[in-house]
Structure formats: C-alpha cells, structure tokens
Design a protein around this motif. Sequence first.
Motif, PDB file in Angstrom:
ATOM      1  N   ASP A 140       0.804  -1.229   0.000  1.00  0.00           N
ATOM      2  CA  ASP A 140       0.000   0.000   0.000  1.00  0.00           C
ATOM      3  C   ASP A 140       0.840   1.284   0.000  1.00  0.00           C
ATOM      4  N   ASN A 141       2.163   1.158  -0.253  1.00  0.00           N
ATOM      5  CA  ASN A 141       2.984   2.371  -0.300  1.00  0.00           C
ATOM      6  C   ASN A 141       4.212   2.133  -1.182  1.00  0.00           C
ATOM      7  N   GLU A 142       4.826   3.235  -1.619  1.00  0.00           N
ATOM      8  CA  GLU A 142       5.924   3.140  -2.567  1.00  0.00           C
ATOM      9  C   GLU A 142       7.180   2.530  -1.951  1.00  0.00           C
ATOM     10  N   PHE A 143       7.385   2.719  -0.642  1.00  0.00           N
ATOM     11  CA  PHE A 143       8.575   2.161  -0.007  1.00  0.00           C
ATOM     12  C   PHE A 143       8.523   0.627   0.001  1.00  0.00           C
ATOM     13  N   GLU A 144       7.328   0.096   0.177  1.00  0.00           N
ATOM     14  CA  GLU A 144       7.184  -1.359   0.146  1.00  0.00           C
ATOM     15  C   GLU A 144       7.392  -1.897  -1.263  1.00  0.00           C
ATOM     16  N   ILE A 145       6.987  -1.119  -2.255  1.00  0.00           N
ATOM     17  CA  ILE A 145       7.211  -1.541  -3.643  1.00  0.00           C
ATOM     18  C   ILE A 145       8.712  -1.599  -3.948  1.00  0.00           C
ATOM     19  N   TYR A 146       9.444  -0.602  -3.488  1.00  0.00           N
ATOM     20  CA  TYR A 146      10.894  -0.646  -3.693  1.00  0.00           C
ATOM     21  C   TYR A 146      11.526  -1.810  -2.927  1.00  0.00           C
ATOM     22  N   LYS A 147      11.005  -2.122  -1.752  1.00  0.00           N
ATOM     23  CA  LYS A 147      11.510  -3.265  -0.987  1.00  0.00           C
ATOM     24  C   LYS A 147      11.291  -4.558  -1.765  1.00  0.00           C
ATOM     25  N   LEU A 148      10.102  -4.713  -2.345  1.00  0.00           N
ATOM     26  CA  LEU A 148       9.808  -5.904  -3.136  1.00  0.00           C
ATOM     27  C   LEU A 148      10.672  -5.959  -4.397  1.00  0.00           C
ATOM     28  N   TYR A 149      10.899  -4.820  -4.991  1.00  0.00           N
ATOM     29  CA  TYR A 149      11.753  -4.748  -6.183  1.00  0.00           C
ATOM     30  C   TYR A 149      13.150  -5.284  -5.881  1.00  0.00           C
ATOM     31  N   LYS A 150      13.628  -4.985  -4.666  1.00  0.00           N
ATOM     32  CA  LYS A 150      14.974  -5.410  -4.281  1.00  0.00           C
ATOM     33  C   LYS A 150      15.007  -6.842  -3.757  1.00  0.00           C
ATOM     34  N   HIS A 151      13.989  -7.243  -2.980  1.00  0.00           N
ATOM     35  CA  HIS A 151      14.071  -8.498  -2.237  1.00  0.00           C
ATOM     36  C   HIS A 151      13.139  -9.607  -2.742  1.00  0.00           C
ATOM     37  N   TYR A 152      12.071  -9.252  -3.472  1.00  0.00           N
ATOM     38  CA  TYR A 152      11.159 -10.312  -3.949  1.00  0.00           C
ATOM     39  C   TYR A 152      10.467  -9.830  -5.223  1.00  0.00           C
ATOM     40  N   PRO A 153      11.215  -9.577  -6.282  1.00  0.00           N
ATOM     41  CA  PRO A 153      10.633  -9.001  -7.498  1.00  0.00           C
ATOM     42  C   PRO A 153       9.684  -9.932  -8.244  1.00  0.00           C
ATOM     43  N   SER A 154       9.752 -11.232  -7.953  1.00  0.00           N
ATOM     44  CA  SER A 154       8.867 -12.166  -8.659  1.00  0.00           C
ATOM     45  C   SER A 154       7.514 -12.339  -7.971  1.00  0.00           C
ATOM     46  N   SER A 155       7.275 -11.603  -6.905  1.00  0.00           N
ATOM     47  CA  SER A 155       6.002 -11.741  -6.186  1.00  0.00           C
ATOM     48  C   SER A 155       4.869 -11.065  -6.948  1.00  0.00           C
ATOM     49  N   ASN A 156       3.657 -11.449  -6.610  1.00  0.00           N
ATOM     50  CA  ASN A 156       2.465 -10.815  -7.172  1.00  0.00           C
ATOM     51  C   ASN A 156       1.994  -9.724  -6.222  1.00  0.00           C
ATOM     52  N   GLY A 181      -8.275   1.768   8.675  1.00  0.00           N
ATOM     53  CA  GLY A 181      -7.783   2.665   7.632  1.00  0.00           C
ATOM     54  C   GLY A 181      -6.699   3.626   8.067  1.00  0.00           C
ATOM     55  N   ASP A 182      -6.584   3.907   9.371  1.00  0.00           N
ATOM     56  CA  ASP A 182      -5.536   4.815   9.824  1.00  0.00           C
ATOM     57  C   ASP A 182      -4.148   4.191   9.689  1.00  0.00           C
ATOM     58  N   LYS A 183      -4.095   2.867   9.612  1.00  0.00           N
ATOM     59  CA  LYS A 183      -2.803   2.186   9.542  1.00  0.00           C
ATOM     60  C   LYS A 183      -2.505   1.626   8.159  1.00  0.00           C
ATOM     61  N   PHE A 184      -3.500   1.055   7.508  1.00  0.00           N
ATOM     62  CA  PHE A 184      -3.258   0.373   6.237  1.00  0.00           C
ATOM     63  C   PHE A 184      -4.214   0.866   5.154  1.00  0.00           C
ATOM     64  N   GLY A 185      -3.757   0.749   3.912  1.00  0.00           N
ATOM     65  CA  GLY A 185      -4.579   1.100   2.762  1.00  0.00           C
ATOM     66  C   GLY A 185      -4.225   2.476   2.214  1.00  0.00           C
ATOM     67  N   CYS A 186      -4.041   2.552   0.909  1.00  0.00           N
ATOM     68  CA  CYS A 186      -3.756   3.832   0.265  1.00  0.00           C
ATOM     69  C   CYS A 186      -5.045   4.422  -0.302  1.00  0.00           C
ATOM     70  N   ASP A 187      -4.986   5.676  -0.661  1.00  0.00           N
ATOM     71  CA  ASP A 187      -6.142   6.336  -1.265  1.00  0.00           C
ATOM     72  C   ASP A 187      -6.443   5.691  -2.619  1.00  0.00           C
ATOM     73  N   ASP A 201      -3.495   7.583  -4.923  1.00  0.00           N
ATOM     74  CA  ASP A 201      -2.276   6.852  -4.570  1.00  0.00           C
ATOM     75  C   ASP A 201      -2.216   5.460  -5.189  1.00  0.00           C
ATOM     76  N   ALA A 202      -3.347   4.785  -5.261  1.00  0.00           N
ATOM     77  CA  ALA A 202      -3.348   3.409  -5.772  1.00  0.00           C
ATOM     78  C   ALA A 202      -2.879   3.365  -7.231  1.00  0.00           C
ATOM     79  N   THR A 203      -3.365   4.295  -8.037  1.00  0.00           N
ATOM     80  CA  THR A 203      -2.954   4.314  -9.442  1.00  0.00           C
ATOM     81  C   THR A 203      -1.479   4.694  -9.570  1.00  0.00           C
ATOM     82  N   ALA A 204      -0.995   5.585  -8.688  1.00  0.00           N
ATOM     83  CA  ALA A 204       0.422   5.957  -8.713  1.00  0.00           C
ATOM     84  C   ALA A 204       1.304   4.750  -8.371  1.00  0.00           C
TER      85      ALA A 204
END
Length: 397
Positions: A129-145, A162-168, A172-175
């Motif tokens: 639900d955020n860009e930092f996690e996407i970069y983490k996956l790119y580095k550590h688990y790029p083959s994940s869905n 919603g205060d903790k998880f989930g993007c707009d 944000d989701a499309t970005a």
Amino acid sequence: MCDSRQQQKINYYEQRLNIRQVIEDANLQELDEALNICDLSSVERKFHLWQRLLPRVHPFYAVKCNDDPMIVQVLAKLGAGFDCASKNELKLVLGSAVTPERIIFANPCRPVSHLAYAEKHGVTNGTVDNEFEIYKLYKHYPSSNLIVRYKSEAKEAQCPLGDKFGCDADGDATALMLLAKALELNVTGTSVHVGSGCSELGAYNRAIRKAKHLFQFGELLDFDMNLLDIGGGFPGSDDEKFEKIAEDVNKSLDRYFPDENVEIIAEPGRFFVASALTLICKIHAKREVRNPSTGKLDTVMYYLNDGIYGSFNCILYDHQVIIAEHYLNSTEDLPQFKSLLFGPTCDALDMITDNLQLPNLNRGDLIGFPNMGAYTVPVASPFNGFEVPKRMYFQAI
C-alpha cells in the motif's frame, strides 16, 4: 514438528454441544485455570454457511484472529485459504498441508526476512500500500504478485483499520501501479478491508466499486488483474446480519465483476471462530458491598481466574461486549445484584465489567462467556504468573 496442542483429544457429541454437561463431566471446580471449550463443528458449520451464501467468494481465514492449530487444520481440510501476516503464521499454515497458492501474505509492511521465507516457500501473493514497500519488493522479492491494498472504510466498524493500512483509491493506488509498471513488477489484483466487525451494509458495495475502477486502470497498463480480495469484517455471532451482508456483496459482485475469470477471495476471521469458543471461569474470591444506611447488599465484586491480560483482552483491543452466564442448578427466580467482575492480577485495570446483574454467587461457582473465539487466544499472556486458559476440543459425530 507439530504443535503439542494438535495432539489434544477431541471429544465427540451428538446433535448439540451441552456446556452444562461438559462442566459436570470435566469436574471443572477442581481446575485452577480458566477453560476454553472449543466446538470445532461450529467452525465447520460456518464454513458451509459461507459457501451457501457467498458461493463466488473463496474464504481465506485470517490466522491472526485465532491461531489455534486445531482450528487451522479443520479449515485446511475443508479447503479454505489463509490470510497470513508473518513468517510464523506462514509456518503454521504451510505445516497444515496447505499449498502456497492458498495463502495471501496480507501484511502490507513485512520484514525482509519474512519476505525471504515467503519466497523460499512459493507464497507469491502479497499486499502492498505504499511506494517504499514496492521498492523493498523490487529489491528483495521481485517475482512476487503485488495486490494493491486501498482504503474504503465502513461508517460503522468494531475496529477501523484505515488509519494504519490502505492507500487512497482515487490517487495513490494508481500511482503505485504506475511505479510497479516502471519497475517491471507484477500487479495482479486489489485488496481492501472495510474494518473488523463491519455493521454497515453498503460498505462492501462501495469498496467493490472502487476495485472495479482499479482493475480497469490496471488493464490499461497491461497487468493481468485476476484477484479481487474484499477483505474481512464479517460478523461471527450474528448469522442474520451476515446473510444481509452476503446478499449485498453478491449483488455488487454481479454488477461490477461478472467475469468468472477473476478469482474473488475474502479474509474472514471472527466469522469462523467467534462463536466456536465458550470461556468458563471460576470465582476464586468475592467481596460484598453493603449500603451503609440499610445494611442491605448493594454490590458484589467477583475475582475470576481469567481477566484483561488473558482472554478478556478482547474488551480493550477488540471492543467486545461480553455476555456472562452462571451455571446455578436452582430453577427458582433468584434476586439479582449489581456485579463487578475482576481478573486475577494485581493491576486495577484488570476489570472485566462493572455493570452486570447476577445472583449472589459463591467462591468456586462457574461463569461462562460465549462467543469468545475471536481475538482472545493469540493475545492472552500469563501476566503476574497467572496461566492462560486451558482448552478442550469438541466435535459433532
């Protein structure tokens, strides 16, 4: 190695589980610890109810709700999927002969070591639900869905998330999907959670409509969008309310996702297990408070062998309203008194309730609490040296 609880005996019953008979047969007055009576057949009945009312939605049980291995095994044999949030939950589920395809790693913020464990064991579906996690996956688990988790909260929910998880969902989701595309990662679906213990019928329709827009955007990016996760929030002890929610969900799915090629899952937790556990507590001490003017009994304070630091943590963390049932044999109408229930620890916070009406009970009497299966067992601790409740398992023949 199997958890020792998996080796526990299952007691069988006919027609319906009689709690009073269990108490008499087990001689619970001799037991110092509280006792959870777990009806595994209740879990089975809930599974079949789900299949009947939500035939298009594959349930992925939220393990965090109650991680009892016996319950996990029952649901695994029935064919349920599983929503896991950590490496240890993955271990538990994979150890119950569940294939990786039946698991969603539904924690949007995961430690790298947990991602490594998921990759090693082939668990590819996970939420983000955020860009930092996407970069983490790119580095550590790029083959994940990547399953994009967006926010769409119910107006009435026992525990909003919603205060903790989930993007707009609108921006944000499309970005995030565009970022994943630029990094050549694979987005395969969307995820949402309207809130635990949802009471708003329209919440799921609103969430599913947002998912449709995200699916359309994903298809523009040439993502193979094939997984719709509608999350949890389904009631565990009110089947009439669940039936109304299921009707609303089915209408929304037929309207927005008529394509049978899209796999639809949900993450029910309390739905399966809330009503499966009845907690039996013993009164180990009491105090009577009398009116100083008349000398009449005004209030009775009871001290039980389980409390806020044990199973009743659900009052603090899950905002649960408890129901208490005494097991006196008398059939006469007994006078009721204002009753306070305390847990066994030395902390004054350890108050279960201060507003019950009960007969004047005695030390050694038992009090039962139904619907204690959700968000109780995993959080209980032996604070102050008091043991967490023992368990007995029952199943219909």
